[in-house]
Design a protein around this motif. Structure first.
Motif, mmCIF file in Angstrom:
data_model
loop_
_atom_site.group_PDB
_atom_site.id
_atom_site.type_symbol
_atom_site.label_atom_id
_atom_site.label_comp_id
_atom_site.label_asym_id
_atom_site.label_seq_id
_atom_site.Cartn_x
_atom_site.Cartn_y
_atom_site.Cartn_z
ATOM 1 N N SER A 23 -32.008 6.957 -16.837
ATOM 2 C CA SER A 23 -31.629 5.621 -16.378
ATOM 3 C C SER A 23 -30.810 4.873 -17.433
ATOM 4 N N SER A 24 -30.781 5.392 -18.663
ATOM 5 C CA SER A 24 -29.956 4.799 -19.721
ATOM 6 C C SER A 24 -29.317 5.931 -20.513
ATOM 7 N N GLY A 25 -28.184 5.639 -21.102
ATOM 8 C CA GLY A 25 -27.510 6.634 -21.930
ATOM 9 C C GLY A 25 -28.169 6.763 -23.290
ATOM 10 N N ILE A 26 -27.790 7.774 -24.018
ATOM 11 C CA ILE A 26 -28.397 8.020 -25.328
ATOM 12 C C ILE A 26 -28.036 6.907 -26.323
ATOM 13 N N CYS A 27 -26.910 6.238 -26.112
ATOM 14 C CA CYS A 27 -26.484 5.166 -27.029
ATOM 15 C C CYS A 27 -26.663 3.778 -26.426
ATOM 16 N N ASP A 28 -27.482 3.654 -25.393
ATOM 17 C CA ASP A 28 -27.712 2.364 -24.747
ATOM 18 C C ASP A 28 -28.894 1.608 -25.337
ATOM 19 N N CYS A 29 -29.316 1.965 -26.539
ATOM 20 C CA CYS A 29 -30.512 1.330 -27.110
ATOM 21 C C CYS A 29 -30.297 -0.151 -27.392
ATOM 22 N N PHE A 30 -29.042 -0.594 -27.514
ATOM 23 C CA PHE A 30 -28.785 -2.008 -27.797
ATOM 24 C C PHE A 30 -29.024 -2.901 -26.584
ATOM 25 N N ASN A 31 -29.262 -2.304 -25.411
ATOM 26 C CA ASN A 31 -29.567 -3.099 -24.217
ATOM 27 C C ASN A 31 -30.915 -3.796 -24.333
ATOM 28 N N ASP A 32 -31.822 -3.230 -25.126
ATOM 29 C CA ASP A 32 -33.132 -3.835 -25.392
ATOM 30 C C ASP A 32 -33.230 -4.033 -26.901
ATOM 31 N N LEU A 33 -32.743 -5.170 -27.371
ATOM 32 C CA LEU A 33 -32.614 -5.404 -28.805
ATOM 33 C C LEU A 33 -33.934 -5.358 -29.582
ATOM 34 N N PRO A 34 -35.036 -5.966 -29.091
ATOM 35 C CA PRO A 34 -36.293 -5.855 -29.849
ATOM 36 C C PRO A 34 -36.748 -4.401 -30.008
ATOM 37 N N CYS A 103 -30.101 12.393 -33.242
ATOM 38 C CA CYS A 103 -30.176 11.001 -32.775
ATOM 39 C C CYS A 103 -31.609 10.604 -32.435
ATOM 40 N N ALA A 104 -32.561 10.923 -33.294
ATOM 41 C CA ALA A 104 -33.976 10.693 -32.980
ATOM 42 C C ALA A 104 -34.301 9.244 -32.577
ATOM 43 N N PRO A 105 -33.831 8.225 -33.306
ATOM 44 C CA PRO A 105 -34.160 6.855 -32.875
ATOM 45 C C PRO A 105 -33.618 6.548 -31.472
ATOM 46 N N CYS A 106 -32.414 7.032 -31.189
ATOM 47 C CA CYS A 106 -31.816 6.805 -29.860
ATOM 48 C C CYS A 106 -32.607 7.528 -28.772
ATOM 49 N N VAL A 107 -33.097 8.729 -29.079
ATOM 50 C CA VAL A 107 -33.896 9.496 -28.115
ATOM 51 C C VAL A 107 -35.187 8.750 -27.790
ATOM 52 N N TRP A 108 -35.848 8.221 -28.818
ATOM 53 C CA TRP A 108 -37.095 7.497 -28.583
ATOM 54 C C TRP A 108 -36.854 6.216 -27.802
ATOM 55 N N CYS A 109 -35.753 5.519 -28.076
ATOM 56 C CA CYS A 109 -35.407 4.322 -27.288
ATOM 57 C C CYS A 109 -35.138 4.702 -25.837
ATOM 58 N N GLN A 110 -34.415 5.804 -25.629
ATOM 59 C CA GLN A 110 -34.111 6.256 -24.274
ATOM 60 C C GLN A 110 -35.394 6.610 -23.519
ATOM 61 N N MET A 111 -36.315 7.294 -24.184
ATOM 62 C CA MET A 111 -37.571 7.657 -23.525
ATOM 63 C C MET A 111 -38.405 6.415 -23.210
ATOM 64 N N SER A 112 -38.447 5.462 -24.126
ATOM 65 C CA SER A 112 -39.201 4.236 -23.891
ATOM 66 C C SER A 112 -38.617 3.453 -22.717
ATOM 67 N N THR A 113 -37.301 3.359 -22.659
ATOM 68 C CA THR A 113 -36.632 2.671 -21.556
ATOM 69 C C THR A 113 -36.924 3.367 -20.228
ATOM 70 N N GLU A 114 -36.905 4.684 -20.241
ATOM 71 C CA GLU A 114 -37.177 5.451 -19.017
ATOM 72 C C GLU A 114 -38.586 5.180 -18.508
ATOM 73 N N MET A 115 -39.556 5.135 -19.423
ATOM 74 C CA MET A 115 -40.927 4.859 -19.008
ATOM 75 C C MET A 115 -41.055 3.452 -18.434
ATOM 76 N N LYS A 116 -40.374 2.482 -19.049
ATOM 77 C CA LYS A 116 -40.424 1.111 -18.540
ATOM 78 C C LYS A 116 -39.842 1.029 -17.138
ATOM 79 N N ARG A 117 -38.743 1.701 -16.915
ATOM 80 C CA ARG A 117 -38.076 1.621 -15.610
ATOM 81 C C ARG A 117 -38.818 2.375 -14.524
ATOM 82 N N ARG A 118 -39.574 3.388 -14.895
ATOM 83 C CA ARG A 118 -40.306 4.181 -13.900
ATOM 84 C C ARG A 118 -41.784 3.832 -13.841
ATOM 85 N N ASN A 119 -42.179 2.798 -14.552
ATOM 86 C CA ASN A 119 -43.582 2.394 -14.597
ATOM 87 C C ASN A 119 -44.051 1.913 -13.227
ATOM 88 N N ILE A 120 -45.206 2.409 -12.797
ATOM 89 C CA ILE A 120 -45.808 1.984 -11.542
ATOM 90 C C ILE A 120 -47.044 1.177 -11.890
#
Length: 130
Positions: A23-34, A103-120
Motif C-alpha cells: 500500500s506504500s512504496g519503499i521510499c514513502d516513509c516520509f508520509n508518516d513523519l513521526p 534499506c532496513a529502516p524503509c522496510v520497517w516503515c513500509q511494514m508498519s504502514t501496511e499493518m496500519k492500513r490492513r488493521n481490522i
C-alpha cells in the motif's frame, strides 16, 4: 438474583483487497513523519514495537542488530516475506533480501504502514446483562 453478563465473541473477518501490491512504496516513509523519525533515530525500538504489533516476540528484531545473521538482516527479511504471504502481496524472496539489506529502516516503515492500513478493529458486540 445474580447479575450475569453474556458476551458474544466476534468472528474473524478478512478484508479482501483488490491490490496485491504494497500500500506504500519503499521510499514513502516520509508520509508518516513521526513513524519515519522513530525509525531513523531509534531503529531498534521501532523494529521491536512493529514486531510485537505483528504478533512476533518483542525482542526478535534485536537479533539483526547483534550480528548473529551476518550481512543480511535475517529477521527483517523473514518478517517482510511473512507479511507478503499473510496479506497476499506479490514479490520475491530476492527483493525482500535486497530491500532488507540496503534499506532496513524503509522496510520497517513500509511494514508498519501496511499493518496500519490492513488493521481490522475487533469490537465487542451483543453484550447483554441478565
Amino acid at each position: 438474583m445474580s447479575n450475569m453478563m453474556v458476551i458474544t465473541q466476534p468472528q474473524p473477518v478478512m478484508v479482501a483487497r483488490d491490490s496485491q501490491e504494497w500500500s506504500s512504496g519503499i521510499c514513502d516513509c516520509f508520509n508518516d513523519l513521526p513513524q519515519c523519525c522513530l525509525a531513523f533515530w531509534c531503529l531498534p525500538c521501532f523494529t521491536c514495537i512493529t514486531a510485537e504489533k505483528y504478533g512476533e516476540c518483542l525482542c526478535l528484531p534485536l537479533v539483526d542488530f547483534i550480528g548473529f545473521g551476518g550481512c543480511i538482516p535475517s529477521v527483517t527479511m523473514s518478517m517482510r516475506a511473512s507479511m507478503r504471504q499473510r496479506y497476499g502481496i506479490k514479490g520475491t524472496i530476492g527483493s525482500d533480501c535486497a530491500y532488507s539489506t540496503f534499506c532496513a529502516p524503509c522496510v520497517w516503515c513500509q511494514m508498519s504502514t501496511e499493518m496500519k492500513r490492513r488493521n481490522i478493529q475487533v469490537v465487542m458486540v451483543g453484550a447483554k446483562h441478565r
